[in-house]
Design a protein around this motif. Structure first.
Motif, PDB file in Angstrom:
ATOM      1  N   LYS A  43       0.868  -1.176   0.000  1.00 13.87           N
ATOM      2  CA  LYS A  43       0.000   0.000   0.000  1.00 13.87           C
ATOM      3  C   LYS A  43       0.905   1.226   0.000  1.00 13.87           C
ATOM      4  O   LYS A  43       1.729   1.402   0.907  1.00 13.87           O
ATOM      5  CB  LYS A  43      -0.919   0.012   1.214  1.00 13.87           C
ATOM      6  N   ILE A  44       0.757   2.060  -1.029  1.00 12.99           N
ATOM      7  CA  ILE A  44       1.703   3.137  -1.274  1.00 12.99           C
ATOM      8  C   ILE A  44       0.992   4.477  -1.348  1.00 12.99           C
ATOM      9  O   ILE A  44      -0.009   4.625  -2.055  1.00 12.99           O
ATOM     10  CB  ILE A  44       2.473   2.884  -2.587  1.00 12.99           C
ATOM     11  N   LEU A  45       1.492   5.456  -0.608  1.00 18.66           N
ATOM     12  CA  LEU A  45       1.030   6.834  -0.748  1.00 18.66           C
ATOM     13  C   LEU A  45       1.872   7.522  -1.808  1.00 18.66           C
ATOM     14  O   LEU A  45       3.106   7.535  -1.713  1.00 18.66           O
ATOM     15  CB  LEU A  45       1.170   7.585   0.581  1.00 18.66           C
ATOM     16  N   VAL A  46       1.209   8.084  -2.825  1.00 19.42           N
ATOM     17  CA  VAL A  46       1.886   8.891  -3.840  1.00 19.42           C
ATOM     18  C   VAL A  46       1.374  10.318  -3.713  1.00 19.42           C
ATOM     19  O   VAL A  46       0.212  10.591  -4.018  1.00 19.42           O
ATOM     20  CB  VAL A  46       1.637   8.356  -5.266  1.00 19.42           C
ATOM     21  N   THR A  47       2.220  11.207  -3.233  1.00 23.18           N
ATOM     22  CA  THR A  47       1.822  12.612  -3.162  1.00 23.18           C
ATOM     23  C   THR A  47       2.129  13.289  -4.497  1.00 23.18           C
ATOM     24  O   THR A  47       3.025  12.880  -5.226  1.00 23.18           O
ATOM     25  CB  THR A  47       2.552  13.347  -2.027  1.00 23.18           C
TER      26      THR A  47
ATOM     27  N   GLY B  86       0.140  -4.048  -9.548  1.00 24.95           N
ATOM     28  CA  GLY B  86      -0.631  -4.755  -8.530  1.00 24.95           C
ATOM     29  C   GLY B  86      -0.642  -4.139  -7.154  1.00 24.95           C
ATOM     30  O   GLY B  86      -1.166  -4.749  -6.205  1.00 24.95           O
ATOM     31  N   HIS B  87      -0.082  -2.935  -7.001  1.00 29.56           N
ATOM     32  CA  HIS B  87      -0.067  -2.284  -5.690  1.00 29.56           C
ATOM     33  C   HIS B  87      -1.373  -1.526  -5.446  1.00 29.56           C
ATOM     34  O   HIS B  87      -2.091  -1.168  -6.381  1.00 29.56           O
ATOM     35  CB  HIS B  87       1.107  -1.319  -5.586  1.00 29.56           C
ATOM     36  N   SER B  88      -1.648  -1.260  -4.207  1.00 30.38           N
ATOM     37  CA  SER B  88      -2.746  -0.382  -3.810  1.00 30.38           C
ATOM     38  C   SER B  88      -2.182   1.015  -3.609  1.00 30.38           C
ATOM     39  O   SER B  88      -1.198   1.191  -2.879  1.00 30.38           O
ATOM     40  CB  SER B  88      -3.381  -0.892  -2.518  1.00 30.38           C
ATOM     41  N   VAL B  89      -2.773   2.001  -4.267  1.00 28.02           N
ATOM     42  CA  VAL B  89      -2.222   3.358  -4.263  1.00 28.02           C
ATOM     43  C   VAL B  89      -3.249   4.348  -3.730  1.00 28.02           C
ATOM     44  O   VAL B  89      -4.411   4.347  -4.150  1.00 28.02           O
ATOM     45  CB  VAL B  89      -1.790   3.796  -5.679  1.00 28.02           C
ATOM     46  N   VAL B  90      -2.811   5.192  -2.798  1.00 26.95           N
ATOM     47  CA  VAL B  90      -3.582   6.360  -2.383  1.00 26.95           C
ATOM     48  C   VAL B  90      -2.877   7.583  -2.946  1.00 26.95           C
ATOM     49  O   VAL B  90      -1.699   7.815  -2.665  1.00 26.95           O
ATOM     50  CB  VAL B  90      -3.692   6.456  -0.850  1.00 26.95           C
ATOM     51  N   GLY B  91      -3.580   8.323  -3.785  1.00 24.08           N
ATOM     52  CA  GLY B  91      -3.018   9.546  -4.353  1.00 24.08           C
ATOM     53  C   GLY B  91      -3.410  10.750  -3.540  1.00 24.08           C
ATOM     54  O   GLY B  91      -4.552  10.849  -3.063  1.00 24.08           O
ATOM     55  N   LEU B  92      -2.479  11.660  -3.356  1.00 29.23           N
ATOM     56  CA  LEU B  92      -2.741  12.903  -2.630  1.00 29.23           C
ATOM     57  C   LEU B  92      -2.266  14.074  -3.485  1.00 29.23           C
ATOM     58  O   LEU B  92      -1.188  14.013  -4.092  1.00 29.23           O
ATOM     59  CB  LEU B  92      -2.020  12.889  -1.280  1.00 29.23           C
TER      60      LEU B  92
ATOM     61  N   GLU C 194       7.540  13.603   9.640  1.00 30.07           N
ATOM     62  CA  GLU C 194       6.997  13.285  10.965  1.00 30.07           C
ATOM     63  C   GLU C 194       6.006  12.124  10.883  1.00 30.07           C
ATOM     64  O   GLU C 194       5.984  11.251  11.750  1.00 30.07           O
ATOM     65  CB  GLU C 194       6.327  14.525  11.572  1.00 30.07           C
ATOM     66  N   CYS C 195       5.196  12.115   9.835  1.00 27.15           N
ATOM     67  CA  CYS C 195       4.252  11.013   9.659  1.00 27.15           C
ATOM     68  C   CYS C 195       4.993   9.706   9.380  1.00 27.15           C
ATOM     69  O   CYS C 195       4.619   8.648   9.900  1.00 27.15           O
ATOM     70  CB  CYS C 195       3.281  11.325   8.528  1.00 27.15           C
ATOM     71  N   CYS C 196       6.046   9.768   8.577  1.00 24.06           N
ATOM     72  CA  CYS C 196       6.849   8.567   8.307  1.00 24.06           C
ATOM     73  C   CYS C 196       7.476   8.040   9.589  1.00 24.06           C
ATOM     74  O   CYS C 196       7.553   6.823   9.817  1.00 24.06           O
ATOM     75  CB  CYS C 196       7.927   8.880   7.275  1.00 24.06           C
ATOM     76  N   ARG C 197       7.903   8.947  10.437  1.00 26.68           N
ATOM     77  CA  ARG C 197       8.502   8.563  11.718  1.00 26.68           C
ATOM     78  C   ARG C 197       7.464   7.939  12.652  1.00 26.68           C
ATOM     79  O   ARG C 197       7.689   6.866  13.225  1.00 26.68           O
ATOM     80  CB  ARG C 197       9.107   9.814  12.371  1.00 26.68           C
ATOM     81  N   ASN C 198       6.321   8.578  12.789  1.00 25.68           N
ATOM     82  CA  ASN C 198       5.333   8.152  13.785  1.00 25.68           C
ATOM     83  C   ASN C 198       4.537   6.929  13.363  1.00 25.68           C
ATOM     84  O   ASN C 198       3.997   6.219  14.228  1.00 25.68           O
ATOM     85  CB  ASN C 198       4.383   9.310  14.096  1.00 25.68           C
TER      86      ASN C 198
ATOM     87  N   PHE D  97      -2.482   8.894   7.499  1.00 19.28           N
ATOM     88  CA  PHE D  97      -1.504   7.824   7.745  1.00 19.28           C
ATOM     89  C   PHE D  97      -2.068   6.786   8.715  1.00 19.28           C
ATOM     90  O   PHE D  97      -1.884   5.582   8.529  1.00 19.28           O
ATOM     91  CB  PHE D  97      -0.211   8.418   8.304  1.00 19.28           C
ATOM     92  N   GLU D  98      -2.760   7.259   9.741  1.00 19.08           N
ATOM     93  CA  GLU D  98      -3.324   6.342  10.733  1.00 19.08           C
ATOM     94  C   GLU D  98      -4.400   5.453  10.117  1.00 19.08           C
ATOM     95  O   GLU D  98      -4.454   4.251  10.389  1.00 19.08           O
ATOM     96  CB  GLU D  98      -3.911   7.143  11.894  1.00 19.08           C
ATOM     97  N   ASN D  99      -5.221   6.033   9.249  1.00 19.11           N
ATOM     98  CA  ASN D  99      -6.323   5.274   8.653  1.00 19.11           C
ATOM     99  C   ASN D  99      -5.851   4.295   7.583  1.00 19.11           C
ATOM    100  O   ASN D  99      -6.367   3.186   7.480  1.00 19.11           O
ATOM    101  CB  ASN D  99      -7.351   6.237   8.033  1.00 19.11           C
ATOM    102  N   GLU D 100      -4.861   4.713   6.787  1.00 19.79           N
ATOM    103  CA  GLU D 100      -4.501   3.927   5.602  1.00 19.79           C
ATOM    104  C   GLU D 100      -3.389   2.904   5.836  1.00 19.79           C
ATOM    105  O   GLU D 100      -3.249   1.942   5.099  1.00 19.79           O
ATOM    106  CB  GLU D 100      -4.092   4.864   4.457  1.00 19.79           C
ATOM    107  N   LYS D 101      -2.553   3.166   6.831  1.00 19.82           N
ATOM    108  CA  LYS D 101      -1.476   2.217   7.171  1.00 19.82           C
ATOM    109  C   LYS D 101      -0.604   1.882   5.947  1.00 19.82           C
ATOM    110  O   LYS D 101      -0.509   0.721   5.504  1.00 19.82           O
ATOM    111  CB  LYS D 101      -2.055   0.952   7.790  1.00 19.82           C
ATOM    112  N   PHE D 102       0.068   2.903   5.447  1.00 16.29           N
ATOM    113  CA  PHE D 102       0.912   2.749   4.262  1.00 16.29           C
ATOM    114  C   PHE D 102       2.152   1.913   4.573  1.00 16.29           C
ATOM    115  O   PHE D 102       2.681   1.959   5.688  1.00 16.29           O
ATOM    116  CB  PHE D 102       1.376   4.123   3.760  1.00 16.29           C
TER     117      PHE D 102
END
Length: 340
Positions: A2-6, A24-30, A128-132, A88-93
């Motif tokens: 599961k990948i976040l692409v900003t 085949g990945h799951s992507v959340v676009g921002l 900070e999100c990557c860290r937490n 980040f909390e909801n999607e669990k990238f």
């Protein structure tokens, strides 16, 4: 994964999302869909990814309701300190690919605040999100502009880059320094990619490829800066995205074992092309000779870029192979079709 692409509505972000989905990945676009350039181009890129809306005013509602198993989209500013951690909390990238930024060297002379907000405050918020939330790998966009007035050719990641000549370049160098700090302190694997003059279908309207083609088609003169004495390592979008995706999909086990968590790579075509030769390819494909206004170099511009990509070849077997002739033809064909 599961990948976040900003920056998913942007040029490189759109293509990266598309390839990741095909793999085949799951992507959340921002993306914040700002109006730095024509937002309709951004909407239409998102339509290609399955996010469809008829009215721009309904865009937020459409994005909230449109979500399938592989791709979803969120409209948000990276600097939003309340909402980004919730995402980040909801999607669990698993991993994050940060391609969002306020782009453009020249615009940074006019609107410096937007570069600080997006490229510095936004990037810190992302770190900070990557860290937490224990992100396994952060891959982020840097830029060839960090090399500033370096004279040594081709540019190597071992070169000193302490002399940026635009605020945009300074923010990108700052991103690399910030990533180094977080890799060191919090053991986050980070990989910065210094992009070299990316072009191709769906490209940004403020880039030379688009500006030249649009002017020639509409019988307007083109502005040729530094009196044509410019050279660029023009890199076709497919070659760029191939490198980005290879790095995103790599498990990084050996880097973690060796505590080699911070990396920066050049990603380019490994070739420097004269600007006038580039323009000639556009003229050939349009069947029209451009009227050229020769002008002095603009503040923040550099005369020549050329990427040494030896370390990317060594580590990821990355080999860009799109010629200028075929890349320019692909863009011109797309432009003709898109604008009918």
């Amino acid at each position: 994964m599961k990948i976040l692409v900003t920056g998913a509505a942007g040029f490189i972000g759109f293509y990266t999302s598309k390839v990741l989905l095909n793999n085949g990945h799951s992507v959340v676009g921002l993306d914040n869909i700002n109006d730095y350039y024509d937002v309709n181009l951004k909407y239409n890129r998102l339509k290609e990814l399955g996010i469809d809306t008829n009215e721009a005013s309904e865009f937020n509602k459409a994005c909230q309701s449109k979500k399938d198993l592989s791709f979803s989209f969120v409209r948000m500013n990276l600097e939003n300190r309340e909402e980004l951690p919730k995402l980040f909390e909801n999607e669990k990238f698993d991993v994050v690919c940060n391609l969002a930024a306020q782009a453009g060297v020249r615009y940074s002379l006019e609107n410096p605040e937007s570069y600080v907000d997006s490229n510095l405050v936004g990037f810190l918020n992302l770190l900070e999100c990557c860290r937490n939330f224990k992100i396994k790998h952060l891959v982020y966009a840097s830029s060839s502009s960090v090399y500033g007035l370096n004279k040594k050719i081709p540019f190597s990641t071992s070169d000193n880059v302490d002399n940026p000549i635009s605020l945009y370049a300074a923010t990108k160098k700052s991103n690399e320094l910030m990533a180094h700090t977080y890799s060191h302190l919090f053991k986050i694997p980070t990989t910065g990619l210094r992009f070299f003059t990316v072009y191709g279908p769906w490209g940004r309207p403020d880039m030379a490829m688009f500006l030249f083609t649009d002017a020639i088609v509409n019988n307007k003169p083109i502005k040729v800066f530094n009196y044509g004495k410019m050279e660029r390592d023009f890199t076709y979008i497919d070659d760029i995205v191939e490198g980005v995706v290879r790095i995103l999909e790599h498990p990084n086990k050996e880097r973690i074992e060796k505590n080699d968590l911070y990396k920066v790579y050049n990603i380019g075509n490994n070739n420097s092309v004269k600007l006038l030769d580039f323009i000639k390819e556009i003229e050939i494909n349009l069947g029209t000779e451009a009227e050229k206004n020769m002008m002095p170099i603009q503040p923040g511009d550099v005369e020549r870029t050329w990427a040494n990509v030896d370390d990317l070849i060594r580590d990821y077997n990355y080999k860009p192979n799109t010629s200028i002739a075929s890349g320019v033809k692909a863009f011109v064909d797309w432009y003709k079709g898109y604008y009918k």
